[in-house]
Design an enzyme around this catalytic site. Sequence first.
Site, PDB file in Angstrom:
ATOM      1  N   GLU A 158       8.992  -3.120  13.306  1.00  0.00           N
ATOM      2  CA  GLU A 158       8.946  -2.303  12.215  1.00  0.00           C
ATOM      3  C   GLU A 158       7.611  -1.385  12.682  1.00  0.00           C
ATOM      4  OE1 GLU A 158       8.989  -2.019   7.480  1.00  0.00           O
ATOM      5  OE2 GLU A 158       8.021  -3.572   8.325  1.00  0.00           O
ATOM      6  N   GLU A 181      -5.266  -3.661  -1.658  1.00  0.00           N
ATOM      7  CA  GLU A 181      -6.535  -3.402  -1.712  1.00  0.00           C
ATOM      8  C   GLU A 181      -6.884  -2.112  -0.914  1.00  0.00           C
ATOM      9  OE1 GLU A 181      -6.060  -6.177   1.931  1.00  0.00           O
ATOM     10  OE2 GLU A 181      -5.322  -5.890  -0.318  1.00  0.00           O
ATOM     11  N   SER A 203       5.878  -6.654   4.335  1.00  0.00           N
ATOM     12  CA  SER A 203       6.220  -7.069   5.687  1.00  0.00           C
ATOM     13  C   SER A 203       7.108  -8.076   5.917  1.00  0.00           C
ATOM     14  CB  SER A 203       5.046  -6.932   6.771  1.00  0.00           C
ATOM     15  OG  SER A 203       4.335  -8.075   6.510  1.00  0.00           O
ATOM     16  N   PHE A 226       0.615  -1.105  -0.165  1.00  0.00           N
ATOM     17  CA  PHE A 226       0.078   0.126   0.051  1.00  0.00           C
ATOM     18  C   PHE A 226       0.787   1.269   0.064  1.00  0.00           C
ATOM     19  CE2 PHE A 226       0.855  -0.507   4.646  1.00  0.00           C
ATOM     20  CZ  PHE A 226       0.943   0.941   4.922  1.00  0.00           C
ATOM     21  N   LYS A 232      -1.142  -7.801  -8.506  1.00  0.00           N
ATOM     22  CA  LYS A 232      -2.090  -7.782  -7.483  1.00  0.00           C
ATOM     23  C   LYS A 232      -1.615  -6.621  -6.413  1.00  0.00           C
ATOM     24  CE  LYS A 232      -3.282  -8.496  -3.551  1.00  0.00           C
ATOM     25  NZ  LYS A 232      -3.819  -7.618  -2.493  1.00  0.00           N
ATOM     26  N   CYS A 277       9.593   1.391   3.655  1.00  0.00           N
ATOM     27  CA  CYS A 277      10.395   0.575   4.077  1.00  0.00           C
ATOM     28  C   CYS A 277      11.985   1.169   4.018  1.00  0.00           C
ATOM     29  CB  CYS A 277      10.412  -0.625   3.035  1.00  0.00           C
ATOM     30  SG  CYS A 277      11.087  -0.461   1.515  1.00  0.00           S
TER      31      CYS A 277
END
Length: 510
Positions: free
Chosen positions: A395, A190, A240, A163, A187, A295
């Site tokens: 994180e 969402e 992640s 995302f 993909k 990240c």
Amino acid sequence: MSILERETPRGALAEKTVEHWVGGASYAGESTRTGPVYNPATGVVAREVRLATSADVDAAVQTAKAAFPGWADTSWAKRQQVMFAFRELLNARKDEVAAILTAEHGKVTSDALGEVARGLEVVEFACAMSSHAKGEFSENVSTGVDVYSLRQPVGVVGIISPFNFPAMVPLWFFPIAIAAGNTVVLKPSEKDPSAANWLAQLMKEAGLPDGVLNVVHGDKEAVDALLTHPDVASISFVGSTPIARYIYETASKNGKRVQALGGAKNHMLVLPDADLDLTADAAVNAGFGSAGERCMAISVVVAVEPVADELIAKISERMSGLTVGDGTRGCDMGPLITKEHRDKVAGYLDVAQQDGATVVVDGRGVHADGAADGFWLGPTLIDKVSTSSKVYQDEIFGPVLSIVRVSSYDEGLELINASRYGNGTAIFTNDGGAAKRFQREVQVGMIGINVPIPVPVGHFSFGGWKDSFFGSAKAYGPEAVNFFTREKAITSRWLDPSHGGINLGFPQHE
């Protein structure tokens, strides 16, 4: 008139349900399940996104499979023409996709435009794919024998993107995959799905044949369908660490090549000789840009004493001037992606206090320039964080910057190397010898020297070490060329009649 009204393409944010994109057109599939897509700056559900079934994923894969032979046989020149056209369209219309990113992710417009710019670097790299993927040739390796190699596409490739970079991360993968002759099923997250559809439509406008790039939206059902589908040759993932490990293990068990980029806990080591004004600027930029949802964000400043107090004062001063609000209003930082994520990140401040740390700047009371129900959390600074605290170990993925105090370079290096993550790190110093020692000794995949976010440019490759990376090849650059192609080595000899006859001995190089 707002930036969204001025610059958003017709229909990109107007549709109440974001559908899949399969075979060059919108595709609803058979699923009746949908998920909410929020505007993080208002807290309001702006639209729904269709969540694919495994059958919907199969339809996309079969479409990509059917398109593969024709696209793989398309000349390098024609493939590059499509990529050049896409590059020009994306550059000319970057404000459109930036507006989509702001509306669905919440990042400010300048940050959204920066995301597109970094994605464009990889598109430009892909425009020269015929040079990157060319083989080698050795003449007369043995009498009359030549050996040469060539690279060919692997087939249908799956891409699962996060995302936090709805445009940049897909652009890290699909331009190289497509330029190399593969077909793609993407993909996206969402949580902010519309940018992926916009990019796919732009590729069609650039001349990409239908079925080469397909987009399916969904949750775990769609992910698992891609990971286990027998006609998907490879999987590329960013997210992640727990999910990256799951992606890697599941896809590998199903015979796929995998590049799975996981989480991070990035440290900035500050030596006593560093320029503390430059360092404070860098810490704020790298810690709070994109609301810390990167990240490659710096989340831990490792201050070698006696600089900690002075550095904290300079960071705090800069933080006091930051503005938080709706990304279209010219502020510095936007909201977090969802209410649940905002609450989770804010909860770490309670953990910090319980563990004896000092919350120097508390972002929970921020006055944001935006709707009251937006998912707001202001920049947060925590001092004297213990390495045993979850604030240090996890994180957090939000605008929380931790200060850890150490007494020496060696103690700081040991702390960084002990981390289970190895994505990015930075050292701030004016000592060239210390910098060279750091780049050699630190166990991290991407290193900045007086650079806080050391994301390599598009013609290098992106990826970390340890629990930050799983798989066989890093993202974009030369490693991605190898990942999205397979090598053939050909040994050739054109015989003349004098070379005839039977010889059952082992072939020798002569």
